[in-house]
Design a protein around this motif. Structure first.
Motif, PDB file in Angstrom:
ATOM      1  N   PRO A   1      11.753 -14.474 -10.789  1.00  0.00           N
ATOM      2  CA  PRO A   1      13.200 -14.644 -10.934  1.00  0.00           C
ATOM      3  C   PRO A   1      13.919 -13.452 -11.554  1.00  0.00           C
ATOM      4  O   PRO A   1      15.157 -13.451 -11.624  1.00  0.00           O
ATOM      5  CB  PRO A   1      13.299 -15.879 -11.853  1.00  0.00           C
ATOM      6  CG  PRO A   1      12.036 -15.853 -12.643  1.00  0.00           C
ATOM      7  CD  PRO A   1      10.982 -15.314 -11.727  1.00  0.00           C
ATOM      8  N   ARG A   2      13.185 -12.443 -11.979  1.00  0.00           N
ATOM      9  CA  ARG A   2      13.800 -11.257 -12.587  1.00  0.00           C
ATOM     10  C   ARG A   2      14.312 -10.355 -11.454  1.00  0.00           C
ATOM     11  O   ARG A   2      13.567  -9.538 -10.913  1.00  0.00           O
ATOM     12  CB  ARG A   2      12.789 -10.530 -13.476  1.00  0.00           C
ATOM     13  CG  ARG A   2      12.336 -11.362 -14.683  1.00  0.00           C
ATOM     14  CD  ARG A   2      11.375 -10.586 -15.579  1.00  0.00           C
ATOM     15  NE  ARG A   2      10.126 -10.282 -14.889  1.00  0.00           N
ATOM     16  CZ  ARG A   2       9.093 -11.119 -14.825  1.00  0.00           C
ATOM     17  NH1 ARG A   2       9.161 -12.316 -15.387  1.00  0.00           N
ATOM     18  NH2 ARG A   2       7.988 -10.778 -14.199  1.00  0.00           N
ATOM     19  N   ARG A   3      15.579 -10.528 -11.135  1.00  0.00           N
ATOM     20  CA  ARG A   3      16.116  -9.902  -9.926  1.00  0.00           C
ATOM     21  C   ARG A   3      16.118  -8.373  -9.996  1.00  0.00           C
ATOM     22  O   ARG A   3      15.856  -7.711  -8.980  1.00  0.00           O
ATOM     23  CB  ARG A   3      17.537 -10.408  -9.654  1.00  0.00           C
ATOM     24  CG  ARG A   3      17.589 -11.894  -9.338  1.00  0.00           C
ATOM     25  CD  ARG A   3      18.897 -12.274  -8.709  1.00  0.00           C
ATOM     26  NE  ARG A   3      18.969 -13.704  -8.446  1.00  0.00           N
ATOM     27  CZ  ARG A   3      19.870 -14.278  -7.658  1.00  0.00           C
ATOM     28  NH1 ARG A   3      20.784 -13.530  -7.066  1.00  0.00           N
ATOM     29  NH2 ARG A   3      19.869 -15.585  -7.472  1.00  0.00           N
ATOM     30  N   ILE A   4      16.412  -7.821 -11.134  1.00  0.00           N
ATOM     31  CA  ILE A   4      16.409  -6.353 -11.244  1.00  0.00           C
ATOM     32  C   ILE A   4      15.003  -5.809 -11.019  1.00  0.00           C
ATOM     33  O   ILE A   4      14.812  -4.763 -10.382  1.00  0.00           O
ATOM     34  CB  ILE A   4      16.973  -5.914 -12.609  1.00  0.00           C
ATOM     35  CG1 ILE A   4      18.476  -6.237 -12.675  1.00  0.00           C
ATOM     36  CG2 ILE A   4      16.737  -4.418 -12.833  1.00  0.00           C
ATOM     37  CD1 ILE A   4      19.136  -5.857 -13.985  1.00  0.00           C
ATOM     38  N   GLU A   5      14.013  -6.515 -11.515  1.00  0.00           N
ATOM     39  CA  GLU A   5      12.630  -6.102 -11.280  1.00  0.00           C
ATOM     40  C   GLU A   5      12.283  -6.179  -9.794  1.00  0.00           C
ATOM     41  O   GLU A   5      11.576  -5.313  -9.263  1.00  0.00           O
ATOM     42  CB  GLU A   5      11.677  -6.973 -12.088  1.00  0.00           C
ATOM     43  CG  GLU A   5      10.211  -6.570 -11.959  1.00  0.00           C
ATOM     44  CD  GLU A   5       9.292  -7.413 -12.808  1.00  0.00           C
ATOM     45  OE1 GLU A   5       8.268  -7.891 -12.277  1.00  0.00           O
ATOM     46  OE2 GLU A   5       9.607  -7.597 -14.006  1.00  0.00           O
ATOM     47  N   VAL A   6      12.765  -7.214  -9.123  1.00  0.00           N
ATOM     48  CA  VAL A   6      12.537  -7.337  -7.679  1.00  0.00           C
ATOM     49  C   VAL A   6      13.139  -6.149  -6.944  1.00  0.00           C
ATOM     50  O   VAL A   6      12.505  -5.549  -6.064  1.00  0.00           O
ATOM     51  CB  VAL A   6      13.141  -8.655  -7.148  1.00  0.00           C
ATOM     52  CG1 VAL A   6      13.115  -8.685  -5.615  1.00  0.00           C
ATOM     53  CG2 VAL A   6      12.381  -9.853  -7.703  1.00  0.00           C
ATOM     54  N   VAL A   7      14.379  -5.787  -7.318  1.00  0.00           N
ATOM     55  CA  VAL A   7      15.029  -4.626  -6.696  1.00  0.00           C
ATOM     56  C   VAL A   7      14.223  -3.362  -6.956  1.00  0.00           C
ATOM     57  O   VAL A   7      13.980  -2.555  -6.041  1.00  0.00           O
ATOM     58  CB  VAL A   7      16.470  -4.461  -7.226  1.00  0.00           C
ATOM     59  CG1 VAL A   7      17.071  -3.128  -6.769  1.00  0.00           C
ATOM     60  CG2 VAL A   7      17.346  -5.608  -6.741  1.00  0.00           C
ATOM     61  N   ALA A   8      13.805  -3.170  -8.200  1.00  0.00           N
ATOM     62  CA  ALA A   8      13.059  -1.954  -8.557  1.00  0.00           C
ATOM     63  C   ALA A   8      11.751  -1.860  -7.785  1.00  0.00           C
ATOM     64  O   ALA A   8      11.380  -0.777  -7.292  1.00  0.00           O
ATOM     65  CB  ALA A   8      12.796  -1.928 -10.060  1.00  0.00           C
ATOM     66  N   ASN A   9      11.040  -2.966  -7.668  1.00  0.00           N
ATOM     67  CA  ASN A   9       9.772  -2.961  -6.936  1.00  0.00           C
ATOM     68  C   ASN A   9       9.984  -2.640  -5.467  1.00  0.00           C
ATOM     69  O   ASN A   9       9.254  -1.837  -4.868  1.00  0.00           O
ATOM     70  CB  ASN A   9       9.082  -4.314  -7.073  1.00  0.00           C
ATOM     71  CG  ASN A   9       8.534  -4.552  -8.474  1.00  0.00           C
ATOM     72  OD1 ASN A   9       8.361  -3.608  -9.251  1.00  0.00           O
ATOM     73  ND2 ASN A   9       8.277  -5.800  -8.805  1.00  0.00           N
ATOM     74  N   LYS A  10      10.982  -3.283  -4.874  1.00  0.00           N
ATOM     75  CA  LYS A  10      11.257  -3.053  -3.461  1.00  0.00           C
ATOM     76  C   LYS A  10      11.676  -1.592  -3.219  1.00  0.00           C
ATOM     77  O   LYS A  10      11.227  -0.956  -2.260  1.00  0.00           O
ATOM     78  CB  LYS A  10      12.359  -3.995  -2.973  1.00  0.00           C
ATOM     79  CG  LYS A  10      11.912  -5.436  -2.756  1.00  0.00           C
ATOM     80  CD  LYS A  10      13.070  -6.288  -2.303  1.00  0.00           C
ATOM     81  CE  LYS A  10      12.598  -7.647  -1.829  1.00  0.00           C
ATOM     82  NZ  LYS A  10      11.794  -7.570  -0.591  1.00  0.00           N
ATOM     83  N   LEU A  11      12.529  -1.078  -4.085  1.00  0.00           N
ATOM     84  CA  LEU A  11      13.005   0.290  -3.911  1.00  0.00           C
ATOM     85  C   LEU A  11      11.867   1.297  -4.054  1.00  0.00           C
ATOM     86  O   LEU A  11      11.774   2.266  -3.294  1.00  0.00           O
ATOM     87  CB  LEU A  11      14.104   0.586  -4.926  1.00  0.00           C
ATOM     88  CG  LEU A  11      14.744   1.978  -4.859  1.00  0.00           C
ATOM     89  CD1 LEU A  11      15.302   2.260  -3.468  1.00  0.00           C
ATOM     90  CD2 LEU A  11      15.841   2.113  -5.908  1.00  0.00           C
ATOM     91  N   ALA A  12      10.984   1.066  -5.016  1.00  0.00           N
ATOM     92  CA  ALA A  12       9.848   1.973  -5.211  1.00  0.00           C
ATOM     93  C   ALA A  12       8.955   2.007  -3.976  1.00  0.00           C
ATOM     94  O   ALA A  12       8.524   3.086  -3.533  1.00  0.00           O
ATOM     95  CB  ALA A  12       9.043   1.541  -6.438  1.00  0.00           C
ATOM     96  N   ILE A  13       8.688   0.839  -3.384  1.00  0.00           N
ATOM     97  CA  ILE A  13       7.845   0.794  -2.196  1.00  0.00           C
ATOM     98  C   ILE A  13       8.556   1.426  -1.001  1.00  0.00           C
ATOM     99  O   ILE A  13       7.929   2.112  -0.182  1.00  0.00           O
ATOM    100  CB  ILE A  13       7.442  -0.658  -1.878  1.00  0.00           C
ATOM    101  CG1 ILE A  13       6.582  -1.226  -3.009  1.00  0.00           C
ATOM    102  CG2 ILE A  13       6.682  -0.739  -0.563  1.00  0.00           C
ATOM    103  CD1 ILE A  13       5.309  -0.457  -3.266  1.00  0.00           C
ATOM    104  N   ALA A  14       9.861   1.219  -0.899  1.00  0.00           N
ATOM    105  CA  ALA A  14      10.621   1.830   0.198  1.00  0.00           C
ATOM    106  C   ALA A  14      10.566   3.353   0.124  1.00  0.00           C
ATOM    107  O   ALA A  14      10.353   4.034   1.137  1.00  0.00           O
ATOM    108  CB  ALA A  14      12.076   1.349   0.162  1.00  0.00           C
ATOM    109  N   VAL A  15      10.760   3.892  -1.074  1.00  0.00           N
ATOM    110  CA  VAL A  15      10.686   5.352  -1.248  1.00  0.00           C
ATOM    111  C   VAL A  15       9.278   5.848  -0.940  1.00  0.00           C
ATOM    112  O   VAL A  15       9.104   6.878  -0.258  1.00  0.00           O
ATOM    113  CB  VAL A  15      11.104   5.742  -2.679  1.00  0.00           C
ATOM    114  CG1 VAL A  15      10.817   7.223  -2.944  1.00  0.00           C
ATOM    115  CG2 VAL A  15      12.587   5.450  -2.895  1.00  0.00           C
ATOM    116  N   LEU A  16       8.271   5.134  -1.415  1.00  0.00           N
ATOM    117  CA  LEU A  16       6.881   5.499  -1.129  1.00  0.00           C
ATOM    118  C   LEU A  16       6.630   5.529   0.373  1.00  0.00           C
ATOM    119  O   LEU A  16       5.983   6.462   0.893  1.00  0.00           O
ATOM    120  CB  LEU A  16       5.947   4.510  -1.805  1.00  0.00           C
ATOM    121  CG  LEU A  16       4.447   4.711  -1.561  1.00  0.00           C
ATOM    122  CD1 LEU A  16       3.976   6.019  -2.163  1.00  0.00           C
ATOM    123  CD2 LEU A  16       3.640   3.544  -2.143  1.00  0.00           C
TER     124      LEU A  16
END
Length: 239
Positions: A81-96
């Motif tokens: 439920p930690r939405r900012i963490e979800v965004v951060a994880n998704k963004l990191a994988i997208a950049v990778l």
């Protein structure tokens, strides 16, 4: 972050994006072998730069819009439920993913383009291909992040892709032509960064580069994109 990485490795969109990108590089190599590299380094800019640029936008939008398209975002937020963490994880994988695919395409293009051009007067130097690849990595990080943000803002893969391409091809391009204002548009500063990395001869541009300003302006644009997307994601209800 592990679930996002698993989605990247098992779902079809990233796989077919990679296939299409590498196929574009192979086709560019075939064209070089038949017709030669041509002038103005178009083989590098179009055969390597354009496919990885499009792929980066697609991967960024896909990572943000996947759950919206599959109606599984609520399930994702139930697990975390930690939405900012979800965004951060998704963004990191997208950049990778964007960087990884750009590097892979560059490693394929370096020997391929050199070999394909060997029978012609104009050769594609391995060093030039490497420089373009490095320049693409820097720029594609920008476009992955921007594409990701548009996916969050529109809450849709199709909508995010349309919004991203409209911004880059229409809005950003038109505003870049305005004196003074254009110097601070994302297209302008990304070209400056690219030129600084690859050189004037390869980039086919002769801009007066202010690298510090270009990097700062790029970061401000990305902060604005990510900020808007994250705010919408955090503040709005999930269908």
């Amino acid at each position: 972050m592990r679930p996002e990485l698993r989605k990247l490795t098992v779902l079809p969109t990233p796989r077919w994006t990679a296939v299409a990108t590498l196929a574009a590089v192979l086709i560019a190599g075939l064209i070089i072998a038949i017709t030669g590299a041509g002038k103005d380094h178009l083989a590098l800019l179009i055969g390597l730069g354009m496919p990885t640029w499009i792929a980066s936008v697609v991967l960024g939008v896909w990572m943000a819009g996947l759950e919206y398209g599959q109606k599984t975002m609520r399930r994702t937020l139930t697990r975390n439920p930690r939405r900012i963490e979800v965004v951060a994880n998704k963004l990191a994988i997208a950049v990778l993913a964007g960087v990884g695919l750009t590097v892979l395409a560059t490693l394929l293009a370096i020997p391929l383009f050199s070999l394909a051009s060997s029978g012609h007067d104009l050769k594609v130097a391995a060093g030039d291909t490497l420089a373009v690849g490095i320049g693409n990595v820097a720029n594609n990080v920008i476009y992955v992040v921007a594409g990701f943000s548009f996916g969050l803002i529109t809450k849709s893969m199709a909508g995010g892709t349309t919004a991203a391409l409209t911004f880059f091809f229409v809005i950003d391009s038109l505003l870049t032509e305005i004196p003074k204002v254009g110097d601070y548009m994302l297209a302008a500063v990304s070209v400056e960064i690219f030129q600084e990395i690859v050189g004037n001869d390869v980039s086919q541009t002769d801009l007066e580069v202010n690298l510090v300003r270009a990097i700062l302006v790029s970061l401000l644009w990305l902060a604005a994109f990510v900020g808007l997307g994250t705010t919408r994601f955090v503040k709005t209800d999930i269908d």
